[in-house]
Design a protein around this motif. Structure first.
Motif, PDB file in Angstrom:
ATOM      1  N   VAL A 204      36.714  29.002  44.397  1.00  0.00           N
ATOM      2  CA  VAL A 204      37.164  30.288  45.206  1.00  0.00           C
ATOM      3  C   VAL A 204      36.672  29.927  46.590  1.00  0.00           C
ATOM      4  CG1 VAL A 204      36.603  31.914  43.218  1.00  0.00           C
ATOM      5  CG2 VAL A 204      34.559  30.971  44.405  1.00  0.00           C
ATOM      6  N   ARG A 205      35.880  28.976  46.989  1.00  0.00           N
ATOM      7  CA  ARG A 205      35.667  28.738  48.081  1.00  0.00           C
ATOM      8  C   ARG A 205      37.039  28.161  48.753  1.00  0.00           C
ATOM      9  NH1 ARG A 205      30.531  24.904  47.186  1.00  0.00           N
ATOM     10  NH2 ARG A 205      29.134  26.425  46.350  1.00  0.00           N
ATOM     11  N   GLY A 206      37.579  27.171  48.182  1.00  0.00           N
ATOM     12  CA  GLY A 206      38.823  26.501  48.618  1.00  0.00           C
ATOM     13  C   GLY A 206      40.058  27.450  48.839  1.00  0.00           C
ATOM     14  N   LEU A 207      39.961  28.749  48.095  1.00  0.00           N
ATOM     15  CA  LEU A 207      41.065  29.650  48.207  1.00  0.00           C
ATOM     16  C   LEU A 207      40.729  30.529  49.423  1.00  0.00           C
ATOM     17  CD1 LEU A 207      42.142  30.159  44.591  1.00  0.00           C
ATOM     18  CD2 LEU A 207      43.244  29.356  46.257  1.00  0.00           C
ATOM     19  N   GLY A 208      39.229  30.746  49.786  1.00  0.00           N
ATOM     20  CA  GLY A 208      38.828  31.416  50.616  1.00  0.00           C
ATOM     21  C   GLY A 208      38.704  32.827  50.073  1.00  0.00           C
ATOM     22  N   LEU A 209      38.060  33.058  48.914  1.00  0.00           N
ATOM     23  CA  LEU A 209      38.094  34.627  48.264  1.00  0.00           C
ATOM     24  C   LEU A 209      36.873  35.123  48.737  1.00  0.00           C
ATOM     25  CD1 LEU A 209      40.115  33.525  45.211  1.00  0.00           C
ATOM     26  CD2 LEU A 209      41.101  34.577  47.305  1.00  0.00           C
ATOM     27  N   LEU A 210      35.697  34.524  49.122  1.00  0.00           N
ATOM     28  CA  LEU A 210      34.377  34.926  48.951  1.00  0.00           C
ATOM     29  C   LEU A 210      34.334  36.098  50.006  1.00  0.00           C
ATOM     30  CD1 LEU A 210      32.239  31.938  48.522  1.00  0.00           C
ATOM     31  CD2 LEU A 210      32.889  33.763  46.963  1.00  0.00           C
ATOM     32  N   GLY A 211      35.352  36.772  50.466  1.00  0.00           N
ATOM     33  CA  GLY A 211      35.502  37.939  51.060  1.00  0.00           C
ATOM     34  C   GLY A 211      35.081  39.101  50.031  1.00  0.00           C
ATOM     35  N   GLN A 212      35.419  38.597  48.704  1.00  0.00           N
ATOM     36  CA  GLN A 212      35.257  39.798  47.872  1.00  0.00           C
ATOM     37  C   GLN A 212      33.803  39.436  46.799  1.00  0.00           C
ATOM     38  OE1 GLN A 212      36.876  42.485  47.219  1.00  0.00           O
ATOM     39  NE2 GLN A 212      37.394  42.215  49.306  1.00  0.00           N
ATOM     40  N   GLU A 213      32.938  38.804  47.514  1.00  0.00           N
ATOM     41  CA  GLU A 213      31.646  38.082  46.666  1.00  0.00           C
ATOM     42  C   GLU A 213      31.313  39.142  45.636  1.00  0.00           C
ATOM     43  OE1 GLU A 213      28.944  36.776  49.192  1.00  0.00           O
ATOM     44  OE2 GLU A 213      29.889  35.209  50.125  1.00  0.00           O
ATOM     45  N   GLY A 214      30.972  38.582  44.368  1.00  0.00           N
ATOM     46  CA  GLY A 214      30.337  39.405  43.348  1.00  0.00           C
ATOM     47  C   GLY A 214      31.148  40.388  42.675  1.00  0.00           C
ATOM     48  N   ALA A 215      32.354  40.252  42.929  1.00  0.00           N
ATOM     49  CA  ALA A 215      33.230  41.582  42.300  1.00  0.00           C
ATOM     50  C   ALA A 215      33.613  40.793  40.744  1.00  0.00           C
ATOM     51  CB  ALA A 215      34.514  41.508  42.939  1.00  0.00           C
ATOM     52  N   GLY A 216      33.125  41.836  39.915  1.00  0.00           N
ATOM     53  CA  GLY A 216      33.380  41.431  38.464  1.00  0.00           C
ATOM     54  C   GLY A 216      32.448  40.552  37.869  1.00  0.00           C
ATOM     55  N   ALA A 217      31.053  40.370  38.602  1.00  0.00           N
ATOM     56  CA  ALA A 217      30.051  39.551  37.989  1.00  0.00           C
ATOM     57  C   ALA A 217      29.548  40.087  36.720  1.00  0.00           C
ATOM     58  CB  ALA A 217      28.908  39.107  38.873  1.00  0.00           C
ATOM     59  N   ALA A 218      29.365  41.467  36.649  1.00  0.00           N
ATOM     60  CA  ALA A 218      28.873  42.055  35.584  1.00  0.00           C
ATOM     61  C   ALA A 218      29.455  42.142  34.258  1.00  0.00           C
ATOM     62  CB  ALA A 218      28.578  43.585  35.936  1.00  0.00           C
ATOM     63  N   THR A 219      30.702  41.578  34.262  1.00  0.00           N
ATOM     64  CA  THR A 219      31.572  41.242  33.065  1.00  0.00           C
ATOM     65  C   THR A 219      30.963  40.199  32.209  1.00  0.00           C
ATOM     66  OG1 THR A 219      33.149  39.754  34.151  1.00  0.00           O
ATOM     67  CG2 THR A 219      33.680  42.085  34.171  1.00  0.00           C
ATOM     68  N   PHE A 220      30.222  39.216  32.632  1.00  0.00           N
ATOM     69  CA  PHE A 220      29.780  38.251  32.048  1.00  0.00           C
ATOM     70  C   PHE A 220      28.118  38.607  31.482  1.00  0.00           C
ATOM     71  CE2 PHE A 220      32.613  35.915  34.874  1.00  0.00           C
ATOM     72  CZ  PHE A 220      33.456  35.677  33.734  1.00  0.00           C
ATOM     73  N   THR A 221      28.056  38.416  30.231  1.00  0.00           N
ATOM     74  CA  THR A 221      26.582  38.690  29.525  1.00  0.00           C
ATOM     75  C   THR A 221      25.701  37.757  30.201  1.00  0.00           C
ATOM     76  OG1 THR A 221      27.002  37.723  27.664  1.00  0.00           O
ATOM     77  CG2 THR A 221      27.608  39.842  27.792  1.00  0.00           C
ATOM     78  N   ASP A 222      25.917  36.442  30.680  1.00  0.00           N
ATOM     79  CA  ASP A 222      24.785  35.594  30.791  1.00  0.00           C
ATOM     80  C   ASP A 222      24.550  35.292  32.218  1.00  0.00           C
ATOM     81  OD1 ASP A 222      27.279  34.496  31.107  1.00  0.00           O
ATOM     82  OD2 ASP A 222      26.460  32.670  30.103  1.00  0.00           O
TER      83      ASP A 222
END
Length: 349
Positions: A204-222
């Motif tokens: 995600v760093r390589g693709l330059g995607l961190l402008g949307q940081e944290g999106a969807g993190a809650a989908t993982f239980t751990d």
């Protein structure tokens, strides 16, 4: 009408340019959010703006703290849809949008590492960048999916344990671009197996995607807020790059196999626009038959592995083997990401 004609809006100023395919403005969706049935009533405002002096000083101080050299002052890129007294900011696109940042004539182009997105907290994140010359003028071409404040930096990464390593140049390149990170002792450990968390962060760093940081993190239980890879895991999930395990876990500390990594890279190709789909007359077996161990590729990953091979991102290990079940090393992860970015035209080869 511009969207139907697949036209591109280009705004040029003395400091840079902003090129936006009209279809990326999604004007009908914006009109719906503004509550308008008439597209003619909506104005689109595109800005390339110099931040206030206080903001510039804040960015300069943050860069100095991180040991980065700013090549140009920061620029704000914004797109807004305006209807009467209502405003809708168009901050995220569904494909990469090109920005050109003019490089001063007295700056040596070889002393430019990459463009960066500057977070509200003063953090710097890699944006896929190429150096281009147009009519004798040098520009940094930034390719990003989000709007924000951007600049261009010079940075030279060093790792103490990659002296004669076969992937040394790639590791230094991506490390300098703020894509790869080492350990506290200054080592990169290139031959160490990469974990799911590390691979997600690198990608995600390589693709330059961190402008949307944290999106969807809650989908993982751990994955919790305390985990260093929370933003990377969430962003990778939000863009459909990495899926959780059957039990809902991300399993960040688990090692990743080569075929798992290849499947993830094939999904990333769709985002970068790299053409790698199989022709109707080119079967998966035909694409993989040059590899002696092609039969070891799992059924669920076979098509994605074939796609990534077709794109030239995976060339195989020694003696023409895919080694799908082997653990991917940190050096191999760096090479895969570098090939994806270069073959997609997002960074220089």
């Amino acid at each position: 009408r511009m969207e139907e004609m697949r036209a591109v809006v280009e705004i040029q100023t003395g400091r840079g340019a902003f090129k936006i395919p009209a279809e990326n403005l999604f004007i009908e969706e914006v009109a719906g959010r503004l509550g308008s049935e008439s597209l003619q009533d909506i104005k689109i405002r595109i800005e390339l703006a110099i931040p206030e002096e206080e903001t510039i000083r804040f960015v300069e101080d943050a860069a100095e703290t991180d040991g980065l050299a700013l090549v140009v002052p920061p620029l704000d890129f914004t797109v807004r849809a305006i209807l009467d007294d209502r405003t809708e900011e168009i901050s995220t696109f569904r494909a990469y949008v090109e920005r050109l940042v003019a490089i001063p004539d007295d700056v040596d182009a070889s002393r430019i590492t990459t463009g960066v997105y500057i977070g509200p907290d003063g953090s710097f994140h890699h944006v896929p960048t190429r150096i281009v010359v147009i009519d004798g003028k040098t520009y940094a071409q930034l390719n990003s999916i989000t709007n924000s404040m951007y600049s261009v930096i010079w940075n030279q990464a060093t790792f103490s344990d990659i002296g004669n390593h076969w992937a040394r140049e790639t590791i230094v390149n991506l490390g300098s671009r703020l894509v790869l990170s080492g350990y506290e002792d200054g080592r990169f450990r290139p031959d160490r197996p990469v974990t799911r968390a590390e691979f997600a962060a690198f990608l995600v760093r390589g693709l330059g995607l961190l402008g949307q940081e944290g999106a969807g993190a809650a989908t993982f239980t751990d994955v919790s807020e305390k985990d260093w890879y929370r933003d990377a895991a969430g962003t990778a999930a939000a863009y459909g790059l990495i899926r959780g395990l059957a039990d809902g876990r991300f399993a960040g500390s688990d090692r990743i196999t080569r075929e798992q990594a290849m499947a993830i890279m094939a999904r990333a190709m769709a985002l970068t626009g790299l053409q790698g789909a199989l022709d109707d007359d080119a079967s998966e077996d035909e694409m993989l038959r040059s590899f002696a161990d092609a039969g070891e590729v799992s059924g669920w990953a076979r098509r994605e592995v074939a796609v990534i091979v077709r794109a030239g991102i995976v060339l195989g290990k020694d003696r023409g083997a895919l080694a799908p079940g082997d653990m991917l090393s940190r050096a191999e992860a760096a090479v895969l990401i570098h090939r994806l970015l270069t073959r997609s035209g997002l960074i220089e080869d």
